[in-house]
Design an enzyme around this catalytic site. Structure first.
Site, PDB file in Angstrom:
ATOM      1  N   HIS A  24       3.214   1.729 -10.132  1.00  0.00           N
ATOM      2  CA  HIS A  24       4.341   1.193  -9.205  1.00  0.00           C
ATOM      3  C   HIS A  24       4.492  -0.318  -8.842  1.00  0.00           C
ATOM      4  O   HIS A  24       5.285  -0.770  -9.088  1.00  0.00           O
ATOM      5  CB  HIS A  24       3.847   2.094  -7.777  1.00  0.00           C
ATOM      6  CG  HIS A  24       5.021   1.741  -6.805  1.00  0.00           C
ATOM      7  ND1 HIS A  24       5.979   2.611  -6.297  1.00  0.00           N
ATOM      8  CD2 HIS A  24       5.341   0.662  -5.771  1.00  0.00           C
ATOM      9  CE1 HIS A  24       6.931   1.972  -5.358  1.00  0.00           C
ATOM     10  NE2 HIS A  24       6.152   0.852  -5.096  1.00  0.00           N
ATOM     11  N   GLU A  25       3.163  -0.767  -8.433  1.00  0.00           N
ATOM     12  CA  GLU A  25       3.111  -2.121  -7.962  1.00  0.00           C
ATOM     13  C   GLU A  25       3.272  -2.923  -9.206  1.00  0.00           C
ATOM     14  O   GLU A  25       3.854  -4.187  -9.182  1.00  0.00           O
ATOM     15  CB  GLU A  25       1.809  -2.399  -7.541  1.00  0.00           C
ATOM     16  CG  GLU A  25       1.653  -1.927  -6.152  1.00  0.00           C
ATOM     17  CD  GLU A  25       2.598  -2.059  -4.972  1.00  0.00           C
ATOM     18  OE1 GLU A  25       3.336  -3.201  -4.936  1.00  0.00           O
ATOM     19  OE2 GLU A  25       2.771  -1.245  -4.137  1.00  0.00           O
TER      20      GLU A  25
END
Length: 433
Positions: A24-25
Site C-alpha cells: 500500500h505504502e
C-alpha cells in the site's frame, strides 16, 4: 501438530499483512516520487525502528509494532492565510491545525520549496493518495482471479445433496417434521440424493443460479428432468407455496426476511468450479458489492459486537474482525482437517479479501484516510475551475489542515472501534472451522 499449524498460520498471516501494508505504502511512494514530491521516509510499522537503510533521499525501514505503516511526504499542508507555518494559539482546535501544519514541514529543507505535496496540481495529489488503496485492490483482485481461474470456487450446484422430507416454513426450518406437515414436492415425486437437475419446466439449467429463480416463480405441477446413474429421468412434482427466505440482488438470503414462493424441497451440493474471465468479473462484482454493503452496516453491528465482547453473547458469523481476528482465522484455516491444497488456497483468499477490505476502508471520504485527502484534491480542483470560469483570482491550494479537528475526531472513533474489535477477537473470536 494442530497447535503448530495454527501458530504457523498466524505468523504467515502477519507477514502477509505486513506485505499488504508495505505494498500500500509503495503506491504512495512511487506516485509521489513520479510527481517530484520528496519522500524522506518509508516505514512499515510504528514505534521503535528495528532496521532502516537510506537509499538516495529516502530512509526505508521496519518498526517494532506491525500495526500499519507510513510514507512521509513533505509539505502535506500549505502555509496559513498569512503565509505562516508556525503559530501559537490558545484555542485547542486552532492548536491542532497549527501542530499538524508544523509537523508537515519538519523535514523541509533548502531547495524543497517546489517539491512539497501541497504545491502539486490537484489531479496529481489525487493520484498520489489513490495509489495506496489502488495497490491493495490490484493485489486482492490478482490473487482472487488466480485462485478462481486455476483452483476454483465453491458454489451451489444443480446436484441434490439432501432431499427435504416435508414442507416447513423457513422461519422454523430447524424443527423436525410433524405428522400434519405436507410431504416435500421433491420427495413425493421421487427426487433422490445424487440426482443432477438438468431441466426445470422445460428450461435447461446449467447452474443453481439458473435453477433457483425458476423454482421460486413456479407453482402447480411442473416437469423436472434429472440425470441419475447416467440416465435421464423425468419427474412431475407439484410445487408447493412455502415461506422462504427473501433473497438480495446477489441471490443471498436476507436474515429475518421472508416471502411466499415456490418450494421443491432439496439442498444443493456445493461443488468447486473454475471460472472463466466472465465468471471472475461477475463473482468479483458480487464480492465487492457485498463488501461495500458490509462496510456500510458496520455501525449497526456495534451493539452486537459490544455484547459479544463484554456480555458473553454469541458472536455473529458476519461480525467485523480486526487484524488479530483475521490472523487467528488464518491460523485456524491452516490447521483445519482438510486437504493441504484447500487450506493453502483458502488462506491466500483471506489475504486477498483483507486487501480489498483495506482498499474500500481507505477510500472512505474521511480524514485522516486517503479518501479524505482525495476529496480535498477534488474540492481544490472544483473551486479553481469555478474561479477561472468567473475570472476570479486563483484561490490557491485547499488547506486540508483546517479539517484536522475533524480528522482527530474520526481517528478517535476508529481507535475506539479498533479496541472494541480487538477485545471481541480475543475473548469471543469468530471461528470458521
Amino acid at each position: 501438530m494442530t497447535l503448530l499449524m495454527t501458530v504457523i498460520g498466524i505468523v504467515v498471516f502477519v507477514f502477509g499483512l505486513l506485505f499488504s501494508i508495505a505494498w500500500h505504502e509503495a503506491g504512495h511512494l512511487a506516485m509521489g516520487k513520479l510527481f517530484g514530491v520528496r519522500v524522506p521516509q518509508y516505514m512499515v510499522g510504528f514505534g521503535k525502528t528495528l532496521w532502516s537503510k537510506k537509499v538516495g533521499e529516502t530512509e526505508y525501514g521496519l518498526k517494532a509494532i506491525p500495526a500499519g505503516g507510513y510514507c512521509r511526504l513533505i509539505g502535506m499542508f500549505p502555509p496559513d492565510d498569512q503565509g505562516r507555518v508556525k503559530a501559537k494559539s490558545t484555542s485547542p482546535w486552532r492548536s491542532m491545525i497549527e501542530e499538524a501544519r508544523e509537523a508537515s514541514y519538519e523535514e523541509v529543507g533548502p531547495g524543497d520549496e517546489t517539491r512539497m505535496f501541497y504545491t502539486r496540481k490537484p489531479w496529481q495529489k489525487f493520484l498520489i493518495m489513490l495509489a495506496g488503496p489502488a495497490m491493495n485492490l490490484v493485489l486482492g483482485v490478482a490473487i482472487l482471479t488466480g485462485t478462481w481461474m486455476f483452483y476454483g470456487i465453491n458454489q451451489p450446484s444443480t446436484k441434490v445433496a439432501v432431499v427435504t422430507d416435508c414442507v416447513v416454513p423457513a422461519s422454523d426450518a430447524s424443527r423436525e417434521c410433524k405428522a400434519d406437515d405436507a410431504a416435500a414436492p421433491g420427495k413425493a415425486a421421487g427426487l433422490k440424493v445424487g440426482d443432477r437437475i438438468v431441466e426445470f419446466g422445460g428450461v435447461p439449467v446449467n447452474s443453481y443460479t439458473d435453477l433457483q429463480p425458476l423454482i421460486r416463480k413456479s407453482s402447480g405441477q411442473v416437469t423436472v428432468v434429472v440425470e441419475r446413474d447416467g440416465q435421464r429421468v423425468t419427474l412431475t412434482p407439484t410445487i408447493a407455496q412455502n415461506e422462504m427466505a427473501k433473497l438480495d440482488g446477489n441471490g443471498q438470503a436476507i436474515d429475518g426476511k421472508y416471502v411466499r414462493s415456490g418450494f421443491l424441497g432439496f439442498s444443493p451440493l456445493i461443488e468447486r468450479n473454475t471460472l472463466g474471465v466472465g465468471g471472475v468479473v461477475d463473482e468479483m462484482g458480487t464480492y465487492i458489492d457485498k463488501s461495500i454493503e458490509g462496510l456500510a452496516r458496520i455501525p449497526q453491528k456495534v451493539p452486537a459486537l459490544w455484547g459479544a465482547a463484554f456480555q458473553g453473547e454469541e458472536r455473529d458469523k458476519d461480525s467485523p474482525v480486526g487484524m488479530v481476528g483475521a490472523a487467528r482465522i488464518g491460523g485456524e484455516v491452516l490447521a483445519a482437517d482438510a486437504p493441504a491444497t484447500d487450506r493453502i488456497f483458502y488462506f491466500v483468499q483471506i489475504l486477498a479479501m483483507v486487501n480489498i477490505g483495506l482498499f474500500l476502508f481507505n477510500m472512505l471520504p474521511l480524514l485522516p484516510l486517503d479518501g479524505g485527502h482525495m476529496v480535498g484534491a477534488l474540492w481544490e480542483s472544483l473551486r479553481r475551475r469555478v474561479a477561472r470560469m468567473f475570472r476570479r483570482p486563483d484561490p490557491g491550494p485547499f488547506d486540508v489542515a483546517k479539517l484536522m479537528p475533524v480528522a482527530y475526531a474520526v481517528a478517535m472513533v476508529f481507535i475506539g472501534f479498533t479496541v472494541l474489535v480487538l477485545i471481541a477477537d480475543l475473548v469471543n473470536p469468530v471461528k470458521v472451522t
